[in-house]
Design an enzyme around this catalytic site. Structure first.
Site, mmCIF file in Angstrom:
data_model
loop_
_atom_site.group_PDB
_atom_site.id
_atom_site.type_symbol
_atom_site.label_atom_id
_atom_site.label_comp_id
_atom_site.label_asym_id
_atom_site.label_seq_id
_atom_site.Cartn_x
_atom_site.Cartn_y
_atom_site.Cartn_z
ATOM 1 N N SER A 125 -45.191 4.527 -15.283
ATOM 2 C CA SER A 125 -45.040 3.966 -13.940
ATOM 3 C C SER A 125 -46.043 2.845 -13.719
ATOM 4 O O SER A 125 -47.139 2.849 -14.298
ATOM 5 C CB SER A 125 -45.296 5.081 -12.920
ATOM 6 O OG SER A 125 -45.462 4.548 -11.635
ATOM 7 N N TYR A 150 -50.727 12.380 -9.361
ATOM 8 C CA TYR A 150 -49.477 11.974 -10.015
ATOM 9 C C TYR A 150 -49.734 10.801 -10.964
ATOM 10 O O TYR A 150 -49.377 10.839 -12.143
ATOM 11 C CB TYR A 150 -48.407 11.593 -8.973
ATOM 12 C CG TYR A 150 -47.264 10.804 -9.577
ATOM 13 C CD1 TYR A 150 -46.355 11.426 -10.431
ATOM 14 C CD2 TYR A 150 -47.105 9.435 -9.331
ATOM 15 C CE1 TYR A 150 -45.321 10.705 -11.021
ATOM 16 C CE2 TYR A 150 -46.084 8.715 -9.908
ATOM 17 C CZ TYR A 150 -45.188 9.349 -10.749
ATOM 18 O OH TYR A 150 -44.171 8.622 -11.336
ATOM 19 N N LYS A 154 -49.685 10.277 -15.414
ATOM 20 C CA LYS A 154 -49.020 9.230 -16.231
ATOM 21 C C LYS A 154 -50.035 8.566 -17.161
ATOM 22 O O LYS A 154 -49.729 8.290 -18.317
ATOM 23 C CB LYS A 154 -48.350 8.186 -15.331
ATOM 24 C CG LYS A 154 -47.184 8.719 -14.530
ATOM 25 C CD LYS A 154 -45.992 9.057 -15.410
ATOM 26 C CE LYS A 154 -44.834 9.647 -14.619
ATOM 27 N NZ LYS A 154 -43.782 10.223 -15.459
HETATM 28 P P1 NAD Z 1 -36.345 12.812 -10.426
HETATM 29 O O1 NAD Z 1 -37.205 13.822 -9.770
HETATM 30 O O2 NAD Z 1 -35.072 12.459 -9.768
HETATM 31 O O3 NAD Z 1 -36.023 13.264 -11.933
HETATM 32 C C1 NAD Z 1 -36.924 14.003 -12.699
HETATM 33 C C2 NAD Z 1 -36.174 15.218 -13.244
HETATM 34 O O4 NAD Z 1 -37.059 16.000 -14.035
HETATM 35 C C3 NAD Z 1 -35.631 16.130 -12.141
HETATM 36 O O5 NAD Z 1 -34.259 16.322 -12.340
HETATM 37 C C4 NAD Z 1 -36.398 17.439 -12.313
HETATM 38 O O6 NAD Z 1 -35.629 18.550 -11.993
HETATM 39 C C5 NAD Z 1 -36.778 17.369 -13.784
HETATM 40 N N1 NAD Z 1 -37.982 18.116 -14.173
HETATM 41 C C6 NAD Z 1 -39.211 18.104 -13.605
HETATM 42 N N2 NAD Z 1 -40.047 18.887 -14.299
HETATM 43 C C7 NAD Z 1 -39.346 19.417 -15.331
HETATM 44 C C8 NAD Z 1 -39.640 20.305 -16.397
HETATM 45 N N3 NAD Z 1 -40.860 20.828 -16.552
HETATM 46 N N4 NAD Z 1 -38.652 20.615 -17.262
HETATM 47 C C9 NAD Z 1 -37.409 20.115 -17.130
HETATM 48 N N5 NAD Z 1 -37.072 19.277 -16.146
HETATM 49 C C10 NAD Z 1 -38.026 18.933 -15.255
HETATM 50 O O7 NAD Z 1 -37.242 11.521 -10.664
HETATM 51 P P2 NAD Z 1 -36.821 10.077 -11.158
HETATM 52 O O8 NAD Z 1 -37.034 9.146 -10.040
HETATM 53 O O9 NAD Z 1 -35.511 10.102 -11.833
HETATM 54 O O10 NAD Z 1 -37.983 9.821 -12.207
HETATM 55 C C11 NAD Z 1 -37.826 10.060 -13.592
HETATM 56 C C12 NAD Z 1 -39.141 9.788 -14.289
HETATM 57 O O11 NAD Z 1 -39.540 8.451 -14.029
HETATM 58 C C13 NAD Z 1 -40.294 10.669 -13.814
HETATM 59 O O12 NAD Z 1 -41.102 10.992 -14.914
HETATM 60 C C14 NAD Z 1 -41.040 9.788 -12.840
HETATM 61 O O13 NAD Z 1 -42.398 10.130 -12.756
HETATM 62 C C15 NAD Z 1 -40.863 8.430 -13.493
HETATM 63 N N6 NAD Z 1 -40.974 7.318 -12.536
HETATM 64 C C16 NAD Z 1 -40.194 7.324 -11.417
HETATM 65 C C17 NAD Z 1 -40.324 6.298 -10.487
HETATM 66 C C18 NAD Z 1 -39.496 6.283 -9.220
HETATM 67 O O14 NAD Z 1 -39.855 5.554 -8.321
HETATM 68 N N7 NAD Z 1 -38.397 7.011 -9.110
HETATM 69 C C19 NAD Z 1 -41.237 5.268 -10.715
HETATM 70 C C20 NAD Z 1 -41.999 5.288 -11.874
HETATM 71 C C21 NAD Z 1 -41.847 6.328 -12.791
HETATM 72 C C1 UD1 Z 2 -44.845 5.012 -4.524
HETATM 73 C C2 UD1 Z 2 -46.047 5.668 -5.153
HETATM 74 C C3 UD1 Z 2 -46.054 5.374 -6.646
HETATM 75 C C4 UD1 Z 2 -44.751 5.852 -7.269
HETATM 76 C C5 UD1 Z 2 -43.583 5.224 -6.541
HETATM 77 C C6 UD1 Z 2 -42.316 5.838 -7.001
HETATM 78 C C7 UD1 Z 2 -47.746 5.759 -3.382
HETATM 79 C C8 UD1 Z 2 -49.076 5.253 -2.926
HETATM 80 N N1 UD1 Z 2 -47.258 5.195 -4.515
HETATM 81 O O1 UD1 Z 2 -44.926 3.614 -4.740
HETATM 82 O O2 UD1 Z 2 -47.131 6.035 -7.256
HETATM 83 O O3 UD1 Z 2 -44.693 5.512 -8.643
HETATM 84 O O4 UD1 Z 2 -43.684 5.487 -5.131
HETATM 85 O O5 UD1 Z 2 -41.256 5.134 -6.483
HETATM 86 O O6 UD1 Z 2 -47.166 6.617 -2.782
HETATM 87 N N2 UD1 Z 2 -43.076 2.081 3.191
HETATM 88 C C9 UD1 Z 2 -42.908 2.019 4.550
HETATM 89 N N3 UD1 Z 2 -42.319 3.067 5.175
HETATM 90 C C10 UD1 Z 2 -41.875 4.174 4.524
HETATM 91 C C11 UD1 Z 2 -42.032 4.235 3.119
HETATM 92 C C12 UD1 Z 2 -42.658 3.169 2.494
HETATM 93 O O7 UD1 Z 2 -43.288 1.036 5.182
HETATM 94 O O8 UD1 Z 2 -41.328 5.104 5.151
HETATM 95 C C13 UD1 Z 2 -43.698 0.935 2.498
HETATM 96 C C14 UD1 Z 2 -44.944 1.259 1.715
HETATM 97 O O9 UD1 Z 2 -46.089 1.115 2.533
HETATM 98 C C15 UD1 Z 2 -44.871 0.233 0.589
HETATM 99 C C16 UD1 Z 2 -43.375 0.031 0.364
HETATM 100 O O10 UD1 Z 2 -42.743 0.482 1.553
HETATM 101 O O11 UD1 Z 2 -45.419 -0.999 1.002
HETATM 102 C C17 UD1 Z 2 -42.825 0.808 -0.823
HETATM 103 O O12 UD1 Z 2 -43.190 2.172 -0.702
HETATM 104 P P1 UD1 Z 2 -42.621 3.301 -1.685
HETATM 105 O O13 UD1 Z 2 -41.155 3.194 -1.784
HETATM 106 O O14 UD1 Z 2 -43.199 4.603 -1.271
HETATM 107 O O15 UD1 Z 2 -43.196 2.873 -3.113
HETATM 108 P P2 UD1 Z 2 -44.726 2.597 -3.572
HETATM 109 O O16 UD1 Z 2 -45.693 2.908 -2.521
HETATM 110 O O17 UD1 Z 2 -44.765 1.250 -4.175
#
Ligand code: NAD
Ligand code: UD1
Length: 339
Positions: A125, A150, A154
């Site tokens: 991330s 969190y 990572k």
């Molecule tokens: P998500 O929660 O929708 O998907 C993650 C999946 O992992 C879920 O289905 C959950 O049930 C499963 N899971 C969790 N722990 C587990 C375990 N121990 N064994 C088996 N399954 C397990 O999240 P996502 O948004 O699809 O994210 C996927 C990956 O990408 C994650 O590792 C997350 O940290 C990373 N990531 C997500 C974002 C984001 O904004 N969505 C940003 C950066 C990185």
């Molecule tokens: C957040 C996490 C980041 C994670 C990512 C996953 C924090 C500090 N960071 O990122 O670690 O990898 O989510 O997607 O939580 N905002 C509003 N109102 C809301 C929600 C968000 O104004 O109800 C604003 C936030 O202040 C930010 C932007 O929208 O400026 C994006 O927020 P968000 O979607 O939560 O993502 P990040 O904060 O970038």
């Protein structure tokens, strides 16, 4: 490469990637403990692709159960999405986050070693960059200094992968650092389905649009940005999915350990995203200006040249596509995967 083990494959990014994998003729085995996703996702994947992926409801932390998968299948590569991802929850339950996220990655590496699986793609991330000293962020910028558990999980997993690679030089590992995934599959059949009140911006906006929430809280309008609201790099989840297919192709070149930012390279403010959503969908999003969220930074966006130069990958969709697709998903599924 043919058979791909996808951990966390019923989750938001995992499900979109599974669709792309099936459409590109990969055999997919999903392992997910359903801690943050629903079984219904599998039916939706089948509706889109005509194929229901093989599924095991197992925690990746459970080595004995995981071993059965490695015994049964010849796995060419693993895409490791499984993990918990709520920043807020990680502050309340840091031990859970370290044991689940770092613990499952350790199990996977041990099984890769035991069963001679050479290829891994890992979901990292942008959060690993901590508070950016400059934007855009490059892959060789320093990582660490995360303000929440969190993010630290990572960083710890990235360190673990680097250590593993040092003693397994014949392995190939792609660390993908995602920026802010939004959007949904264009069918509206799969999308983001957070539990409870969303923490992230786009699902909050779509839940306001569908009437589940009254208005959006914009967290801070005094950041040093174009209009005072926070700037992020929003990437369409379908582009993100295709980044994983590019990474699998890259691993076939046996590159060793590689790291790529997956973003668009473009920053968008909260207000710009709200207005793009309103324009794309002709829906007004009421909002109020609320206090800053602790730990939020002014601006966070990627330089993505490396992914383009080395994998031929770049984002093709923009925030208008993402706003349209997020809304199609939410309006067709007002309660997510729950009927
Ligand atoms: P998500 O929660 O929708 O998907 C993650 C999946 O992992 C879920 O289905 C959950 O049930 C499963 N899971 C969790 N722990 C587990 C375990 N121990 N064994 C088996 N399954 C397990 O999240 P996502 O948004 O699809 O994210 C996927 C990956 O990408 C994650 O590792 C997350 O940290 C990373 N990531 C997500 C974002 C984001 O904004 N969505 C940003 C950066 C990185
Ligand atoms: C957040 C996490 C980041 C994670 C990512 C996953 C924090 C500090 N960071 O990122 O670690 O990898 O989510 O997607 O939580 N905002 C509003 N109102 C809301 C929600 C968000 O104004 O109800 C604003 C936030 O202040 C930010 C932007 O929208 O400026 C994006 O927020 P968000 O979607 O939560 O993502 P990040 O904060 O970038």
């Amino acid at each position: 490469m043919k058979t791909i083990l996808v951990t966390g494959g019923t989750g938001y990014i995992g499900s979109h990637t599974v669709v792309s994998l099936i459409e590109n003729n990969y055999e997919v085995i999903i392992v997910d403990n359903l801690s943050n996703s629903k079984l219904e996702v599998l039916n939706r994947i089948e509706k889109i692709t005509g194929k229901k992926p093989v599924f095991y409801q197992i925690s990746v932390q459970n080595k004995d159960e995981m071993r059965q998968i490695f015994e049964k299948y010849h796995i060419d590569a693993i895409i490791h999405f499984a993990g918990l991802k709520s920043v807020k929850e990680s502050v309340e339950k840091p031990d859970l986050y370290f044991s689940n996220n770092v613990g499952s990655s350790k199990v996977l590496l041990e099984l890769m070693d035991e069963y001679n699986v050479k290829n891994l793609v890992f979901s990292s991330s942008a959060t690993v960059y901590g508070v950016p000293k400059r934007v855009p962020l490059y892959e060789d910028d320093p990582i660490g200094g995360c303000t929440n558990p969190y993010g630290q999980t990572k960083v710890d997993i990235e360190i673990l992968l680097n250590e593993y690679y040092k003693t397994h030089k014949d392995s190939n590992i792609a660390i993908l650092r995602y920026f802010n995934p939004i959007g949904a599959h264009s069918s509206g059949l799969i999308g983001e389905d957070p539990q409870g009140v969303p923490n992230n911006l786009m699902p909050y906006i779509t839940q306001v649009a569908v009437g589940r929430l009254p208005y959006l809280n914009i967290n801070g309008n005094d950041y040093k940005t174009v209009d005072g609201t926070g700037v992020r790099d929003y990437i369409h989840v379908v582009d993100l999915a295709s980044g994983h297919l590019s990474a699998l192709k890259k691993l076939e070149e046996k590159p060793g350990l590689v790291i790529y930012n997956l973003g668009t390279g473009k920053g968008t403010s909260v207000l710009e995203l709200v207005h793009a959503f309103e324009k794309a969908n002709k829906i007004k999003i009421p909002y109020v200006i609320a206090p800053r969220r602790p730990g939020d930074v002014d601006e966070n966006y990627a330089n993505c040249d490396k992914a383009w130069k080395e994998m031929g990958w770049k984002a093709k969709l923009d925030i208008v596509d993402a706003c349209r697709d997020s809304w199609r998903w939410q309006s067709k599924n007002p309660n997510g995967y729950d009927k």
